[in-house]
Design an enzyme around this catalytic site. Structure first.
Site, PDB file in Angstrom:
ATOM      1  N   THR A 111     -21.792   1.594 -33.511  1.00 63.01           N
ATOM      2  CA  THR A 111     -20.531   1.807 -33.459  1.00 63.01           C
ATOM      3  C   THR A 111     -19.965   3.156 -33.739  1.00 63.01           C
ATOM      4  OG1 THR A 111     -20.226   0.792 -35.514  1.00 63.01           O
ATOM      5  CG2 THR A 111     -20.130  -0.629 -33.805  1.00 63.01           C
ATOM      6  N   PHE A 239     -11.243  -3.179 -35.035  1.00 63.59           N
ATOM      7  CA  PHE A 239     -12.312  -3.627 -36.042  1.00 63.59           C
ATOM      8  C   PHE A 239     -12.347  -5.254 -36.163  1.00 63.59           C
ATOM      9  CE2 PHE A 239     -11.422   0.949 -37.407  1.00 63.59           C
ATOM     10  CZ  PHE A 239     -12.762   1.008 -37.473  1.00 63.59           C
ATOM     11  N   CYS A 246     -14.939  -6.190 -40.792  1.00 67.18           N
ATOM     12  CA  CYS A 246     -16.102  -5.186 -40.602  1.00 67.18           C
ATOM     13  C   CYS A 246     -16.253  -4.430 -41.990  1.00 67.18           C
ATOM     14  CB  CYS A 246     -15.615  -3.901 -39.797  1.00 67.18           C
ATOM     15  SG  CYS A 246     -16.662  -2.763 -39.598  1.00 67.18           S
TER      16      CYS A 246
END
Length: 900
Positions: A111, A239, A246
């Site tokens: 990510t 997120f 997260c």
């Protein structure tokens, strides 16, 4: 964790990275794969388990090494090994620590790296944003090493990151579960407790009701000055949230900010392919596909470099490698000459190459480069020639960075720079015609540069487009020779040669492998009846992972008609299978230093049908062997507009007519302009099929106005017309102007004006509205004003798609039949129908409709005239006031796509 994979010290990806990438891809596809299929895929399962074992072994080794050799460093691994639950006193097991380590390594790779890539892309595509960010970093950090303490003082950097995550959240969706019975969508959908839902973050973060009609645009300013804090609840959620939020968000946030601050502080970045448009690839998350950048230390002297203006010409990239003021001319020239171009479709680049090719003859050593590569480093040790275009008033992709920098230069920053500018544009874009060339010319002079000659103008909508450049180049050499005391060397070699390799008596079998730039023809059919110009509907399967929006263009790299290639070969008495090797010391758009078939060169690399320029005619005079032919050619020069341009008389036409012109093949290939990419409006919507696009094209063929017995064949349209299902075609999707797309809100009414094949983008708009309505969405009314000859011969799609969409209630068609006006309420042309239905157009305007127009410059002008007349009548104002109001409205609610 104090463990290095040493990825910077190897040419290939580390084994851990390979295992992780394979694991993520397989995890993604396995989630949608039935159990019975998984059981049958023994090899894939074995590889999947092997990758998991490798990653687990690495993580176990890291844990074992740390336990055997403890350190005082308080990193994550130490905390997991030594941490204890405050209530139970229990710590994490080795197995749990191992799995967490793998999670950390995957999350950081997957990510964060994706976000860094997206952010870099947006910075490079928006040089003004890069400049503002660099200014902020230099003001706050200076030359210090970026530290955590600096991050709170970098609001613009934070805004850039927030805006990047809004547009491209690496995790495009997340799962949620209803805790109780509820309704969503304003009571439209009932959800039972326990029902899982998928939130499409990638779509929600572009909601125009929150972010406005420009929700698809990259604008960090929307995250500044309290605007971010004033957003509605849950409007910005890139997120994961809730119980499975997260855990690495704070760490990733700091990591990305520090990384970008360091990179922007220390490096100059540029796109390898300036025309690159974002494409996505997906494993577990999304990433840019094919994004390649160059990085140079900011302390390193800037290097001028050239790159192909079109991704369809990537084969030429080997002749354009970066060079530190690399001179490409003949060795006996002594004065450097820098030719800088800004080009999207390749025309400016071809003109720049022409200047570079001719430079050695006039005693100059040419260097060819993009304008962007000269940012903050315009050469002063030789004259600079700029060849650039305007695209809807904006610079070309490989000139945007330069133009942004040019606007902020202060003082006499260009003192010592001697320059000339040749600009390309289209006169139909009245408001933006020559805007970028004019800007470059004026700012260079304002800040101390010395203009060598008046700016040249090339109008792509004029019949003498190439002649305009020839005239500019002739003046350029005259001025440069005088200014720099050089002389023309009539006997100098340009370094361009043709060497025969194969006599053409045998054919070599070559196996070709299609690459990602190759699309496939699915269908090619005629839309019109006999007796009218042919229109075709062509359906393409896009290259893998290529995407398009309604309103975008499909760029096609065509071939000359086979008949014209045969004409050229016959004139030189050469076999179609003849092979040659070309070589050149100057930049060229021809394939060099490898065996190539002459038919391939004449078919795909040069324009055979382009009208001869006066420069070409002078070259033909030099090659003539009789006085009578010289006299005729001189007559063509003296009456050039009437006898050459108006009749589209090509060099090949003249060679066939006058056999005593002994022009060599080498000279012909140097004369002919490079094959250009042609752009066509896409006539479909991705909501119909995201992997395919359609074109609606007019086929140009008819009697040759040059007087030849053979009919004239349009290069690109005939190339497309002769394609068959299964054919592979070099193509690329090009985004249209940001305004020429359907509104994100489908309830906004549309008014569409077009004629003939100008229907193409409008068909895509209507098809999109039809798909939206069929999915249950509310769509606004669409008025389509369409001009053609008759209802029975060329009323495109009237018996298929348009009939279906009319029945669906998506579109209301207002035709104008030029050969049958009685069938269109007495209206012969589109502008007549506009005036006839002016009340409904006014009503649509009052309902905040968006207006779109597509067609030739003549049609666009007629439409504009009628719309201004409607404003005059509706508001009872004079023509000047009505025109001013029209121009104001055009900025926000009227978009045009003009072609000739």
């Amino acid at each position: 964790m104090s463990y290095r994979l040493n990825s910077f010290y190897t040419e290939t990806q580390p084994q851990f990275g390979q295992a992780m990438t394979n694991f993520l891809k397989e995890s993604f596809v396995r989630s949608n794969r039935p159990a019975v299929i998984k059981a049958l895929m023994i090899g894939a399962t074995a590889k999947y388990e092997e990758d998991i074992k490798y990653m687990t072994d690495i993580a176990n080794k890291i844990v074992a090494d740390r336990k055997a050799h403890p350190i005082d460093k308080k990193d994550l691994l130490t905390k997991m090994l030594n941490g204890r639950d405050s209530k139970t006193g229990q710590g994490l097991s080795d197995d749990s620590i191992t799995k967490n380590l793998i999670t950390f390594m995957i999350a950081g790779h997957e990510t964060s790296s994706a976000t860094l890539s997206f952010l870099t892309y947006y910075l490079l595509k928006h040089p003004d944003v890069m400049r503002k960010l660099r200014d902020e970093i230099e003001e706050v950090i200076g030359t210090e090493q970026p530290q955590y303490e600096h991050l709170g003082k970098l609001p613009y950097l934070t805004a850039v990151l927030r805006e990047t995550l809004r547009l491209q959240p690496p995790a495009t969706s997340r799962g949620v579960t209803a805790l109780e019975d509820t309704v969503v969508g304003g009571g439209k959908y009932a959800i039972k407790a326990g029902v899982p839902l998928v939130v499409l973050s990638w779509v929600a973060l572009k909601d125009p009701s929150v972010w406005g009609e420009d929700a698809e645009d990259f604008k960090p300013e929307r995250m500044l000055n309290g605007k971010f804090e004033a957003l509605p609840p849950n409007a910005w959620q890139p997120f994961g949230y809730g119980m499975r939020a997260c855990i690495g968000r704070p760490f990733a946030w700091q990591e990305i900010l520090l990384a970008i601050a360091s990179i922007v502080q220390k490096f100059d970045l540029s796109l390898v392919d300036p025309s690159y448009t974002l494409e996505l690839k997906q494993a577990l998350t999304i990433k840019p596909k094919g994004l390649m950048i160059r990085a140079a230390l900011r302390t390193t002297p800037c290097r001028l470099s050239a790159a192909p203006s079109s991704s369809l010409k990537v084969g030429d990239i080997k002749t354009h490698q970066p060079a530190s003021h690399q001179h490409t001319g003949a060795a006996d020239g002594t004065t450097p000459l820098y030719i800088l171009y800004g080009s999207n479709t390749g025309t400016s680049e071809a003109f720049a190459q022409r200047i570079a090719s001719d430079a050695p003859v006039y005693g100059f050593l040419p260097s060819l480069a993009t304008l962007d590569s000269a940012t903050e480093n315009v050469p002063k040790d030789g004259p600079v020639v700029i060849v650039t275009a305007s695209f809807e008033g904006e610079p070309a992709d490989n000139a945007a960075k330069f133009v942004d920098w040019l606007r902020i230069v202060k003082g006499n920053g260009f003192a010592g720079v001697c320059y000339a500018v040749f600009g390309l544009g289209h006169h139909d874009w009245v408001q933006t015609y020559q805007r970028i060339p004019t800007l470059c010319d004026n700012l260079l002079e304002q800040h101390g540069g010395k203009r060598l000659l008046d700016r040249g103008e090339g109008d792509a909508g004029a019949s003498n487009f190439f002649e305009m450049f020839d005239n500019f180049e002739a003046k350029l050499w005259e001025v440069l020779s005088k200014e720099f005391n050089t002389s023309k060397k009539e006997s100098i070699s340009t370094g361009f040669t043709v060497q025969t390799v194969d006599p053409g008596t045998a054919r070599a079998a070559v196996l070709r492998h299609p690459d990602a730039a190759l699309g496939r023809v699915v269908e090619n059919r005629i839309l019109t009846k006999s007796g009218v110009p042919v229109k075709r509907h062509i359906d393409f399967e896009l290259p893998e992972e290529t995407t398009a929006r309604a309103g975008d263009y499909l760029a096609i790299l065509p071939h000359n008609p086979s008949r014209d290639v045969h004409r050229a070969l016959a004139h030189f008495e050469l076999s179609r299978e003849q092979q040659v090797v070309l070589s050149s010391v100057s930049p060229t758009s021809l394939p060099v230093n490898k065996p190539v078939g002459l038919a391939d060169i004449l078919g795909g690399y040069v324009e055979l049908s382009q009208p001869a320029t006066t420069r070409d005619l002078r070259g033909l005079i030099d090659a003539s062997t009789t006085d009578s032919t010289r006299t005729i050619l001189e007559g063509l020069i003296s009456a050039y507009a009437e006898k050459v341009l108006a009749k589209r008389l090509s060099v090949l036409d003249i060679l066939e007519a006058y056999k005593d012109i002994k022009l060599s093949l080498t000279t012909l290939l140097q004369m002919l302009p490079a094959m250009r990419v042609r752009q066509y409006s896409i006539s479909s919507s991705p909501l119909w099929n995201p992997q395919r696009v359609t074109l609606t094209v007019s086929v140009i063929d008819g009697p040759a106005i040059s007087g030849r017995s053979d009919e004239f064949l349009g290069v690109a349209s005939n190339y497309l017309a002769n394609l068959r299902a299964g054919d592979k075609v070099q193509m690329a999707v090009r985004p249209s102007g940001s305004a020429f797309h359907p509104p994100a809100d489908p309830s906004v009414p549309l008014v569409l004006f077009c004629a003939g094949s100008g229907l193409a983008p409008m068909r895509g708009f209507i098809q999109e509205r039809a798909a939206q309505k069929q999915s249950g969405r509310e769509v606004g009314k669409t008025l389509l004003f369409f001009g053609c000859r008759s209802p029975d011969q060329d009323f495109l799609y009237s018996d298929s798609d348009l009939a279906e969409w009319t029945k669906l209630g998506v579109v209301d068609i207002r035709p104008a039949f030029s050969r049958s006006p009685n069938d269109s309420k007495g209206c012969q042309y589109v502008q007549d129908r506009i005036w006839h239905d002016r009340e409904e157009i006014s009503k649509a305007y009052d309902e905040n409709a968006k207006f779109f127009s597509c067609g030739s410059g003549k049609i666009a002008s007629g439409i504009k005239t009628k719309l201004i007349e409607i404003i005059e009548r509706k508001l009872n104002v004079d023509h000047a006031e009505a025109t001013a109001r029209f121009e104001k409205v055009s900025k926000d609610r009227y978009a045009t796509d003009i072609f000739d």
